[in-house]
Design a protein around this motif. Structure first.
Motif, PDB file in Angstrom:
ATOM      1  N   PRO A 217      -7.795  -4.060  -0.355  1.00 51.66           N
ATOM      2  CA  PRO A 217      -8.548  -4.329   0.882  1.00 51.66           C
ATOM      3  C   PRO A 217      -9.686  -3.343   1.083  1.00 51.66           C
ATOM      4  N   GLU A 218     -10.800  -3.866   1.575  1.00 57.26           N
ATOM      5  CA  GLU A 218     -11.888  -2.973   1.980  1.00 57.26           C
ATOM      6  C   GLU A 218     -11.630  -2.387   3.363  1.00 57.26           C
ATOM      7  N   VAL A 219     -10.912  -3.135   4.196  1.00 54.19           N
ATOM      8  CA  VAL A 219     -10.647  -2.711   5.574  1.00 54.19           C
ATOM      9  C   VAL A 219      -9.146  -2.764   5.828  1.00 54.19           C
ATOM     10  N   ILE A 220      -8.626  -1.713   6.473  1.00 50.79           N
ATOM     11  CA  ILE A 220      -7.206  -1.671   6.851  1.00 50.79           C
ATOM     12  C   ILE A 220      -7.106  -1.413   8.345  1.00 50.79           C
ATOM     13  N   TYR A 221      -6.323  -2.250   9.022  1.00 47.80           N
ATOM     14  CA  TYR A 221      -5.971  -2.023  10.422  1.00 47.80           C
ATOM     15  C   TYR A 221      -4.497  -1.633  10.480  1.00 47.80           C
ATOM     16  N   THR A 222      -4.211  -0.533  11.156  1.00 46.51           N
ATOM     17  CA  THR A 222      -2.824  -0.094  11.271  1.00 46.51           C
ATOM     18  C   THR A 222      -2.554   0.391  12.692  1.00 46.51           C
TER      19      THR A 222
END
Length: 227
Positions: free
Chosen positions: A102-107
């Protein structure tokens, strides 16, 4: 240009509460969205077969509404993560990150009241080192109603938003999707209520100068294009 996005949930519903409108925007943009659910519910924890079956149906419905490319379940028992699980958890999350790139991670927020959230945040962050995961461009924390606002009121544990996404066109659908998790919703003043979801979106929207918004705290952002 489309990108791959990883949304990490300790429990199904975290992603919708914290980033549901933003996920819908990613989907509209044609991004590939991967949903990573770390915990699950089991009979040995006291959950009935019916409830377990209902939860899996909820996950399938939500995944379809968000148009997720894939849903990955790690199946750790809910409400029982501890620091002793961290090594195994890092290994399992690392495999997912390396597979989907992934280029973007939301956590979830690092200091949420729920210990599962805090442990998972630490594990996710261990899987974002640039020399091991060079494809990652951004890591953001999302706030989760009923967890983020109930964290200890200490300066070092505050959620400090520095990124806002306009979800004015997506809020109603976000609430519809959240209502799939019927057992998680309640009437005001219960935190996970339609009224409270809309109130938080209104507050974040007022800060950002739009009707409704979701707020995030950027943890890492690598930008190499000309500014």
């Amino acid at each position: 240009m489309s990108k791959t996005v990883l949304i990490v949930s300790a429990h199904p519903d975290d992603e919708t509460l914290g980033a549901g409108g933003t996920i819908l925007r990613h989907s509209k943009q044609g991004d590939d969205i991967i949903w990573l659910i770390v915990t699950n519910i089991f009979e040995h924890q006291g959950f009935s077969k019916q409830r377990i079956s209902e939860r899996q149906e909820e996950i399938e419905q939500v995944a379809e509404r968000f148009n997720f490319e894939d849903t990955v379940k790690l199946d750790y028992p809910t409400m029982s993560l501890s620091s002793q699980d961290l090594g195994e958890l890092i290994s399992d999350i690392s495999k997912v990150v390396k597979e989907y790139k992934p280029e973007v991670i939301y956590t979830m927020n690092r200091s949420d009241a729920h210990s599962d959230h805090r442990i998972i945040f630490d594990a996710v962050m261990a899987c974002t080192k640039s020399f091991r995961y060079p494809f990652i461009r951004e890591v953001l924390m999302y706030e989760c109603i009923s967890e983020t606002e109930f964290a200890p009121a200490l300066p070092e544990k505050r959620f400090q938003p520095n990124c806002y996404v306009d979800i004015s066109a997506e809020l109603e659908e976000k609430i519809e999707i959240m209502n799939i998790f019927e057992s998680e919703m309640g009437d005001h003043p219960f935190p996970r209520s339609e009224r409270n979801i809309k109130a938080l979106a209104t507050h974040r929207g007022a800060t950002a100068g739009v009707e409704y918004a979701e707020a995030f705290q950027i943890i890492k952002s690598y930008r190499f294009e000309t500014l």
